[in-house]
Design a protein around this motif. Structure first.
Motif, PDB file in Angstrom:
ATOM      1  N   GLU A   1      17.075   1.697   5.739  1.00 35.51           N
ATOM      2  CA  GLU A   1      16.562   1.195   7.022  1.00 35.51           C
ATOM      3  C   GLU A   1      15.053   1.043   6.976  1.00 35.51           C
ATOM      4  OE1 GLU A   1      19.750   2.894  10.326  1.00 35.51           O
ATOM      5  OE2 GLU A   1      18.155   4.188   9.590  1.00 35.51           O
ATOM      6  N   TYR A   2      14.390   2.043   6.363  1.00 36.94           N
ATOM      7  CA  TYR A   2      12.930   1.978   6.321  1.00 36.94           C
ATOM      8  C   TYR A   2      12.452   0.807   5.469  1.00 36.94           C
ATOM      9  CZ  TYR A   2       8.146   3.402   6.669  1.00 36.94           C
ATOM     10  OH  TYR A   2       6.808   3.403   6.958  1.00 36.94           O
TER      11      TYR A   2
ATOM     12  N   ARG B   1      10.691  -6.485   7.150  1.00 35.10           N
ATOM     13  CA  ARG B   1      10.656  -7.316   8.352  1.00 35.10           C
ATOM     14  C   ARG B   1       9.257  -7.343   8.962  1.00 35.10           C
ATOM     15  NH1 ARG B   1      15.034  -8.735  12.089  1.00 35.10           N
ATOM     16  NH2 ARG B   1      13.736 -10.543  11.711  1.00 35.10           N
ATOM     17  N   LEU B   2       8.550  -6.215   8.873  1.00 31.88           N
ATOM     18  CA  LEU B   2       7.180  -6.191   9.401  1.00 31.88           C
ATOM     19  C   LEU B   2       6.267  -7.081   8.573  1.00 31.88           C
ATOM     20  CD1 LEU B   2       6.490  -2.514  10.443  1.00 31.88           C
ATOM     21  CD2 LEU B   2       7.242  -4.434  11.815  1.00 31.88           C
ATOM     22  N   CYS B   3       6.651  -7.314   7.322  1.00 33.28           N
ATOM     23  CA  CYS B   3       5.851  -8.198   6.486  1.00 33.28           C
ATOM     24  C   CYS B   3       6.285  -9.633   6.644  1.00 33.28           C
ATOM     25  CB  CYS B   3       5.942  -7.775   5.030  1.00 33.28           C
ATOM     26  SG  CYS B   3       5.154  -6.209   4.732  1.00 33.28           S
ATOM     27  N   GLY B   4       7.176  -9.878   7.590  1.00 34.03           N
ATOM     28  CA  GLY B   4       7.523 -11.256   7.909  1.00 34.03           C
ATOM     29  C   GLY B   4       8.749 -11.792   7.204  1.00 34.03           C
TER      30      GLY B   4
ATOM     31  N   GLN C   1       8.969   0.408  -0.436  1.00 36.64           N
ATOM     32  CA  GLN C   1       8.534  -0.241   0.798  1.00 36.64           C
ATOM     33  C   GLN C   1       7.225  -1.013   0.604  1.00 36.64           C
ATOM     34  OE1 GLN C   1       5.911   0.610   3.190  1.00 36.64           O
ATOM     35  NE2 GLN C   1       5.008   1.975   1.676  1.00 36.64           N
TER      36      GLN C   1
ATOM     37  N   TYR D   1      12.924  -2.297   7.358  1.00 37.34           N
ATOM     38  CA  TYR D   1      11.921  -2.361   8.425  1.00 37.34           C
ATOM     39  C   TYR D   1      10.570  -2.826   7.878  1.00 37.34           C
ATOM     40  CZ  TYR D   1       9.230  -0.670  12.452  1.00 37.34           C
ATOM     41  OH  TYR D   1       8.393  -0.575  13.540  1.00 37.34           O
ATOM     42  N   ALA D   2      10.186  -2.222   6.725  1.00 34.82           N
ATOM     43  CA  ALA D   2       8.919  -2.610   6.101  1.00 34.82           C
ATOM     44  C   ALA D   2       8.928  -4.092   5.747  1.00 34.82           C
ATOM     45  CB  ALA D   2       8.678  -1.769   4.841  1.00 34.82           C
TER      46      ALA D   2
ATOM     47  N   TRP E   1      14.007  10.208  10.748  1.00 35.64           N
ATOM     48  CA  TRP E   1      15.333   9.938  11.328  1.00 35.64           C
ATOM     49  C   TRP E   1      15.936   8.653  10.780  1.00 35.64           C
ATOM     50  CZ3 TRP E   1      15.099   5.335  13.814  1.00 35.64           C
ATOM     51  CH2 TRP E   1      13.827   4.916  14.255  1.00 35.64           C
TER      52      TRP E   1
ATOM     53  N   PRO F   1       2.989   9.665   1.408  1.00 36.44           N
ATOM     54  CA  PRO F   1       3.459   8.796   2.482  1.00 36.44           C
ATOM     55  C   PRO F   1       4.363   9.555   3.443  1.00 36.44           C
ATOM     56  CG  PRO F   1       4.648   8.349   0.447  1.00 36.44           C
ATOM     57  CD  PRO F   1       3.569   9.308   0.108  1.00 36.44           C
ATOM     58  N   SER F   2       4.203   9.314   4.756  1.00 29.54           N
ATOM     59  CA  SER F   2       5.228   9.859   5.653  1.00 29.54           C
ATOM     60  C   SER F   2       5.951   8.719   6.322  1.00 29.54           C
ATOM     61  CB  SER F   2       4.680  10.838   6.669  1.00 29.54           C
ATOM     62  OG  SER F   2       3.368  10.642   6.908  1.00 29.54           O
ATOM     63  N   PHE F   3       7.220   8.903   6.438  1.00 33.01           N
ATOM     64  CA  PHE F   3       8.091   7.876   6.997  1.00 33.01           C
ATOM     65  C   PHE F   3       8.652   8.400   8.302  1.00 33.01           C
ATOM     66  CE2 PHE F   3       8.256   7.956   2.371  1.00 33.01           C
ATOM     67  CZ  PHE F   3       7.769   6.701   2.093  1.00 33.01           C
ATOM     68  N   TYR F   4       9.622   7.684   8.839  1.00 31.94           N
ATOM     69  CA  TYR F   4      10.336   8.209   9.994  1.00 31.94           C
ATOM     70  C   TYR F   4      11.535   8.968   9.462  1.00 31.94           C
ATOM     71  CZ  TYR F   4       7.411   4.818  12.320  1.00 31.94           C
ATOM     72  OH  TYR F   4       6.345   4.111  12.761  1.00 31.94           O
TER      73      TYR F   4
ATOM     74  N   TYR G   1       0.833  -1.202   0.000  1.00 36.62           N
ATOM     75  CA  TYR G   1       0.000   0.000   0.000  1.00 36.62           C
ATOM     76  C   TYR G   1       0.867   1.251   0.000  1.00 36.62           C
ATOM     77  CZ  TYR G   1      -2.999   3.616   2.073  1.00 36.62           C
ATOM     78  OH  TYR G   1      -3.669   4.769   2.340  1.00 36.62           O
TER      79      TYR G   1
END
Lengths: 318, 264
Positions: free
Chosen positions: A95-96, A102-105, A147, A99-100, A90, A85-88, A80
């Motif tokens: 890295e982002y 890893r969050l998706c498994g 991402q 991270y995305a 920092w 889009p806003s990210f972090y 999606y």
């Protein structure tokens, strides 16, 4: 063709306002589908419900075999990208993306590999280690794509992916989407017909939360294509008077007049007059005769077809 | 189960990285260390400070009884309970609302993760920050108290640290809850501090009737530092009540987020 997403009677009400009022459509595997409509038509709301960010007031969705209760489990197969889009800020782009993933498994190694591949793909590998805070709008949108795709989703959902970008950023993202749609099923919303025409196989035009028209874009184009004759008149008295009279006459005796059998509609756009005709040949013959007889000063006469744009305007007009 | 646990760990790592990058993991403990050192130092030099203040009548004799080390530690905890708590709440006030307002949260919540993991990761990070800062500050205070006033038993220090840490944990959980409930960080901080103050006040005014409120935890911590907890069963009730409320606040925050994540 297998159906990837099937939406039935999808409805969302916010208080007394009905944003989406019972829409049905389905998306087949491998298609690129545009959700087209003017601002406030309910595109974003629909997109957010499909992405699982918003729960519907009524209606059902079946995605890749997942229905109502475990629709959330289907999220693994959805990528999606929201409108802006806003990210972090920092974090770095890499890295982002990791991270995305890893969050998706994805396991750490795979996530890193995929993230690097995708950043390369969207042209961000040079800026991968930079903080997202320093990215431009176009770069953020491309990171958003990376991402969203990091876990190889079956369906990529985007909300106005190019609307907020400048022409260069827009070109970049459209180019990317052109490639991506070969690999995955894509659903995106847009208010620009042009973007839909450029990218999509199918189009769903919505207006005030209802589906106004949907189908294959080429089929729609052929089906609703009507011949038109466009006249450009000089702005002298005779010509203006002729046109006013002619238009009057046609609207008054619309059914009886002989012209009505081949002229369907007249529209005036500044100095140009546009005849939507039923039959090109007799209309052309007739018009040329009349114009000569009345000594109307024509500066241009063009035979063509209504564009998708005309259809779009007609369909979504308030 | 294992995969959702892995995702939770990944999210906790991200929160910790954020604490490091934003330097919060550095300056918040430093504030606590400063508070912890200031208390014994200012107590020790109080007579000298008063003498040098200059507006005392010539010949006046100031006699301040030297406080016990344990009393100094209890006073340090009071400092942590006011200024320290304020700092922690200010740090945590926008942890959820900030991400929701910027839209960063919706990009995360659309991923196949449980909303509870999102809340839990933020909670874990806030708690680690609170416990780390408190421990650093309290240990520093203990060291200086030992130098200036005399030793305090390690068991008392540890006991009071644990009880007071629980009070801070409760406050952090409240911060997280209000940060999810309210869109404005300032309102979240205000609500948290207000609730914490109200709970402390109620427990302080009616210790017999309302001593089971989490608000009594700080006074239980002072008691642990100075002597022993007088009313053990009331302390048990306070513990139970605190844990229940924390669990409820966490669940509530996740529920709120799941319900309203769409409105960003």
């Amino acid at each position: 063709m297998t159906t990837l997403l099937e939406v039935k009677g999808l409805t969302k009400t916010f208080g007394a306002v009905q944003a989406v009022g019972g829409i049905d459509f389905s998306i087949h595997v491998g298609r690129c589908v545009a959700l087209l409509g003017p601002n406030g038509a309910g595109k974003t709301t629909t997109i957010r419900m499909i992405a699982g960010l918003l729960s519907q007031t009524a209606g059902t969705m079946r995605f890749h075999g997942f229905v109502k209760g475990d629709y959330g489990k289907g999220k693994v197969h959805i990528g999606y990208l929201p409108q802006s889009p806003s990210f972090y800020n920092w974090m770095s782009g890499l890295e982002y993306a990791v991270y995305a993933g890893r969050l998706c498994g994805l396991p750490a190694g795979t996530a890193l590999k995929r993230a690097k591949e995708l950043l390369e793909r969207v042209g961000l590998s040079g800026a991968a280690k930079r903080r997202i805070g320093s990215y431009s709008g176009g770069m953020k949108q491309r990171l958003g794509l990376a991402q969203a795709l990091v876990h190889s989703p079956k369906l990529l959902i985007m909300d106005e992916p190019v609307s907020a970008l400048d022409p260069i950023g827009r070109r970049e993202v459209l180019g990317l989407l052109q490639e991506l749609k070969e690999e995955t099923t894509v659903l995106f919303s847009t208010h620009a017909l042009h973007d839909a025409e450029e990218l999509c196989d199918d189009v769903i035009i919505i207006r005030k939360g209802q589906i106004a028209l949907q189908g294959n874009i080429a089929a729609i184009r052929n089906e609703h294509r009507k011949p038109i004759i466009e006249l450009q008149l000089e702005q002298d008295e005779v010509s203006i008077k002729w046109f006013t009279d002619y238009k009057d006459r046609l609207s008054r005796w619309s059914d009886e007049a002989q012209e009505a059998s081949f002229i369907q509609n007249i529209e005036q756009q500044g100095a140009a007059v546009r005849f939507t005709v039923r039959e090109v040949d007799s209309a052309r013959q007739h018009l040329l005769e009349v114009l000569t007889r009345e000594k109307v000063k024509v500066s241009r006469l063009e035979i063509g077809h209504t564009s998708l744009e005309d259809l779009f305007m007609k369909v979504v007009a308030p | 189960m294992t995969s959702s646990f892995t995702r939770l760990l990944v999210m906790v790592q991200k929160e910790l990285l954020e604490l490091v990058r934003s330097l919060k993991l550095l300056w918040v403990p430093l504030v606590f260390v400063l508070l912890g050192v200031m208390q014994p130092a200012s107590m020790y030099y109080m007579p000298l400070i008063l003498e040098k203040a200059g507006n005392i009548t010539e010949g006046a004799v100031i006699e301040i009884p030297q406080p016990l080390g344990s009393e100094v530690l209890a006073q340090t905890l009071q400092q942590f309970g006011t200024l320290g708590l304020l700092v922690l709440v200010l740090v945590g006030m926008s942890s959820v609302s900030g991400e929701r307002n910027s839209g960063a949260a919706s990009l995360i919540l659309v991923k196949p993760i449980a909303v509870f993991s999102f809340t839990a990761s933020k909670w874990t990070a806030l708690l680690l920050l609170a416990w780390g800062s408190l421990s650093a500050g309290y240990l520093a205070s203990w060291y200086y108290t030992g130098l200036l006033f005399g030793d305090v038993q390690a068991s008392k220090v540890l006991g009071s640290l644990l009880v007071f840490g629980l009070w801070l944990s409760f406050a952090m959980t409240l911060t997280l809850f209000f940060s999810t409930l309210l869109r404005s960080s300032a309102a979240a901080a205000f609500s948290t501090l207000g609730t914490a103050a109200a709970l402390s006040l109620l427990a302080g005014l009616l210790p017999k009737k309302l001593g089971w409120l989490p608000g009594s935890l700080s006074s239980f911590a002072y008691q642990t530092a100075v002597s022993d907890i007088a009313n053990v069963s009331l302390f048990g009730w306070a513990l139970a009540c605190t844990f229940t409320l924390m669990a409820a606040a966490l669940t509530g925050a996740s529920w709120l987020l799941r319900r309203s994540s769409a409105i960003d």
